[in-house]
Design an enzyme around this catalytic site. Structure first.
Site, PDB file in Angstrom:
ATOM      1  N   LYS A  11       0.841  -1.198   0.000  1.00  0.00           N
ATOM      2  CA  LYS A  11       0.000   0.000   0.000  1.00  0.00           C
ATOM      3  C   LYS A  11       0.878   1.251   0.000  1.00  0.00           C
ATOM      4  O   LYS A  11       2.087   1.168   0.302  1.00  0.00           O
ATOM      5  CB  LYS A  11      -0.910  -0.023   1.226  1.00  0.00           C
ATOM      6  CG  LYS A  11      -0.155  -0.093   2.541  1.00  0.00           C
ATOM      7  CD  LYS A  11      -1.084  -0.518   3.672  1.00  0.00           C
ATOM      8  CE  LYS A  11      -0.351  -0.446   5.003  1.00  0.00           C
ATOM      9  NZ  LYS A  11      -1.155  -0.983   6.107  1.00  0.00           N
ATOM     10  N   ARG A  21     -11.149  -0.550  14.411  1.00  0.00           N
ATOM     11  CA  ARG A  21     -10.995   0.314  13.226  1.00  0.00           C
ATOM     12  C   ARG A  21     -12.069  -0.147  12.247  1.00  0.00           C
ATOM     13  O   ARG A  21     -13.202   0.325  12.334  1.00  0.00           O
ATOM     14  CB  ARG A  21      -9.565   0.174  12.663  1.00  0.00           C
ATOM     15  CG  ARG A  21      -9.298   1.099  11.482  1.00  0.00           C
ATOM     16  CD  ARG A  21      -7.832   1.146  11.083  1.00  0.00           C
ATOM     17  NE  ARG A  21      -7.323  -0.125  10.570  1.00  0.00           N
ATOM     18  CZ  ARG A  21      -6.079  -0.303  10.133  1.00  0.00           C
ATOM     19  NH1 ARG A  21      -5.211   0.695  10.142  1.00  0.00           N
ATOM     20  NH2 ARG A  21      -5.688  -1.480   9.679  1.00  0.00           N
ATOM     21  N   TYR A  76      13.649  31.607   3.371  1.00  0.00           N
ATOM     22  CA  TYR A  76      12.415  32.240   3.822  1.00  0.00           C
ATOM     23  C   TYR A  76      12.523  32.713   5.267  1.00  0.00           C
ATOM     24  O   TYR A  76      13.079  32.023   6.116  1.00  0.00           O
ATOM     25  CB  TYR A  76      11.245  31.264   3.711  1.00  0.00           C
ATOM     26  CG  TYR A  76      10.764  31.060   2.288  1.00  0.00           C
ATOM     27  CD1 TYR A  76      10.327  32.149   1.517  1.00  0.00           C
ATOM     28  CD2 TYR A  76      10.742  29.794   1.729  1.00  0.00           C
ATOM     29  CE1 TYR A  76       9.877  31.958   0.215  1.00  0.00           C
ATOM     30  CE2 TYR A  76      10.297  29.598   0.432  1.00  0.00           C
ATOM     31  CZ  TYR A  76       9.859  30.687  -0.325  1.00  0.00           C
ATOM     32  OH  TYR A  76       9.426  30.507  -1.600  1.00  0.00           O
ATOM     33  N   MET A  79       9.276  24.464  -0.435  1.00  0.00           N
ATOM     34  CA  MET A  79       8.452  23.442  -1.064  1.00  0.00           C
ATOM     35  C   MET A  79       9.298  22.537  -1.979  1.00  0.00           C
ATOM     36  O   MET A  79       9.109  21.326  -2.016  1.00  0.00           O
ATOM     37  CB  MET A  79       7.316  24.089  -1.867  1.00  0.00           C
ATOM     38  CG  MET A  79       6.335  23.076  -2.423  1.00  0.00           C
ATOM     39  SD  MET A  79       4.997  23.839  -3.370  1.00  0.00           S
ATOM     40  CE  MET A  79       4.037  24.602  -2.088  1.00  0.00           C
TER      41      MET A  79
HETATM   42  C1  LIG Z   1      -0.453  -1.777   6.824  1.00  0.00           C
HETATM   43  C2  LIG Z   1      -1.039  -3.076   7.188  1.00  0.00           C
HETATM   44  C3  LIG Z   1      -0.229  -4.224   7.287  1.00  0.00           C
HETATM   45  C4  LIG Z   1       1.281  -4.162   7.226  1.00  0.00           C
HETATM   46  O1  LIG Z   1       1.776  -3.732   8.459  1.00  0.00           O
HETATM   47  P1  LIG Z   1       3.335  -3.620   8.796  1.00  0.00           P
HETATM   48  O2  LIG Z   1       3.375  -3.277  10.226  1.00  0.00           O
HETATM   49  O3  LIG Z   1       3.900  -2.560   7.923  1.00  0.00           O
HETATM   50  O4  LIG Z   1       3.940  -4.955   8.507  1.00  0.00           O
HETATM   51  C5  LIG Z   1      -0.867  -5.435   7.502  1.00  0.00           C
HETATM   52  N1  LIG Z   1      -2.212  -5.511   7.623  1.00  0.00           N
HETATM   53  C6  LIG Z   1      -3.006  -4.429   7.555  1.00  0.00           C
HETATM   54  C7  LIG Z   1      -4.490  -4.586   7.710  1.00  0.00           C
HETATM   55  C8  LIG Z   1      -2.450  -3.183   7.354  1.00  0.00           C
HETATM   56  O5  LIG Z   1      -3.259  -2.093   7.309  1.00  0.00           O
END
Ligand SMILES: *Cc1c(COP(=O)(O)O)cnc(C)c1O
Length: 375
Positions: A40, A134, A267, A316
């Protein structure tokens, strides 16, 4: 030992280090568990397609992402295998699940109803809330969860939960994590007794795998560890596998200028040298994900093997460093923002510690403007 410039600001992934990390985590997988890397947020900033295709080469066949669009991008980039969307996919994006052959998480009963009403056939894993609060349906609601398996257009191919505190040494948190494991197992047993065919089962992230491998499962959703980091340096001390940071980030020295006592740099006139000095401007700023909190003497970069402090406010698109102690510096030289030159090294831990953050945040916020490479 500076690399030649590859553009404005660029990030190099070391495929050997990535492979070492993959093999290290595979060596601690429970029997029958495979990696399902978390790629992700553009593979925690490393480049989602680059990393995932390399992982394909290393034999990895399953991935997880946060959103349907992230999954679509991987698929369009040629990534093979299962891609699980861990998060919520809004109605506007649901078609992408079909178009790009993605697996959607059923985040709770209401979401299952939405998918049912949408009516098109998709694959899904069910998300279970075993204590994190969550997303995920409560592990106790097995009767209702079992009904999801009967919905015709949702093909359930797996079920998972997420551990919220697996990284903690606090005895309370250890007990909490074990309780999450118990609740998840009881939920699975109950569903099996109701005749549900569960498919792939998974609960472990990086620290989960390292500390609670007895939870087992078909997949371990390892994220941060595969990139060669723990969340914090402190966690690294108790990490049983050796990790190799995969990325280095480099940028150009754009200009070098001599300044004198009292000149105003950047700046807000935020830096005024106390004597004569030399200032170099670099092609990286906060829009590239280089935290603004690294300015005004907090952070450093490496140039020609030596560390140079950042002076004045980070802009930036640029920042300035004090380089009077660095010999032969000139425009066109390369600075290292994360990585090693000779004996000098800067890691994501350094940046995280200086900005009150964790490596995950530092890495995942690296900007889209940084060019990504796989060497
Ligand atoms: C981000 C995430 C992971 C990975 O977690 P790490 O601590 O980076 O290994 C696994 N499962 C879910 C549901 C996540 O959101």
């Amino acid at each position: 030992m500076t690399d030649k410039s590859r553009g404005r600001t660029w990030l190099i992934n070391d495929s050997k280090k990535l492979e070492q990390n993959v093999r290290a985590f595979q060596s601690v997988l429970p029997n029958g568990t495979e990696l399902m890397p978390a790629v992700k947020a553009d593979a925690y900033g490393h480049g989602g397609v680059l990393i995932s295709k390399k992982l394909n080469e290393f034999g990895v066949k399953a991935f997880c992402v946060a959103s349907a669009k992230e999954g679509a991008r991987l698929r369009a980039g040629g990534v093979e295998g299962d891609i699980l969307v861990l998060g919520y996919t809004s109605r506007a994006d649901l078609n992408q699940l079909i178009e790009f052959d993605l697996i959607q998480t059923v985040i709770d009963l209401d979401y299952a109803k939405m998918l049912k009403d949408w009516g098109k056939k998709i694959k899904a894993h069910i998300g279970i809330d075993s204590g994190m609060h969550r997303v995920g349906e409560f592990s106790s609601r097995t009767e209702e969860i079992a009904d999801i398996y009967k919905i015709e257009n949702i093909e359930i191919t797996g079920i998972f939960t997420h551990l919220s505190s697996a990284d903690s040494d606090n005895p309370e948190h250890i007990e909490f994590t074990k309780e999450q494991g118990r609740k998840f197992r009881e939920c699975l047993d109950d569903l099996r007794a109701r005749g549900c065919s569960l498919g792939k089962i998974h609960s472990l992230n990086t620290t989960g795998l390292l500390r609670y491998s007895d939870f087992g499962g078909d997949y371990a959703r390892v994220g941060i560890g595969l990139y060669g980091y723990m969340e914090t340096r402190a966690q690294l001390l108790s990490c049983p596998v050796s990790l190799n940071p995969v990325m280095s980030i480099h940028t150009n020295v754009e200009a070098v200028k001599e300044v004198k006592k009292g000149d105003a740099i950047g700046y807000g006139c935020a830096y005024k040298p106390e004597g004569p000095g030399v200032i170099a401007a670099l092609s990286i700023g906060y829009a590239d994900g280089f935290p603004r909190a690294m300015g005004e003497g907090v952070g450093e970069v490496i140039i020609n093997g030596k560390k140079a402090p950042i002076v004045g406010r980070i802009c930036m698109d640029q920042c300035m460093v004090e380089v009077s102690k660095i010999k032969d510096i000139k425009a066109g030289d390369v600075a290292t923002v994360i990585g090693r030159e000779g004996n000098a090294e800067i890691t994501a831990y350094d940046i995280a510690e200086k900005t009150n953050s964790i490596t995950n945040e530092v890495l995942s916020r690296l900007g889209a403007r940084i060019e990504r490479f796989m060497d």
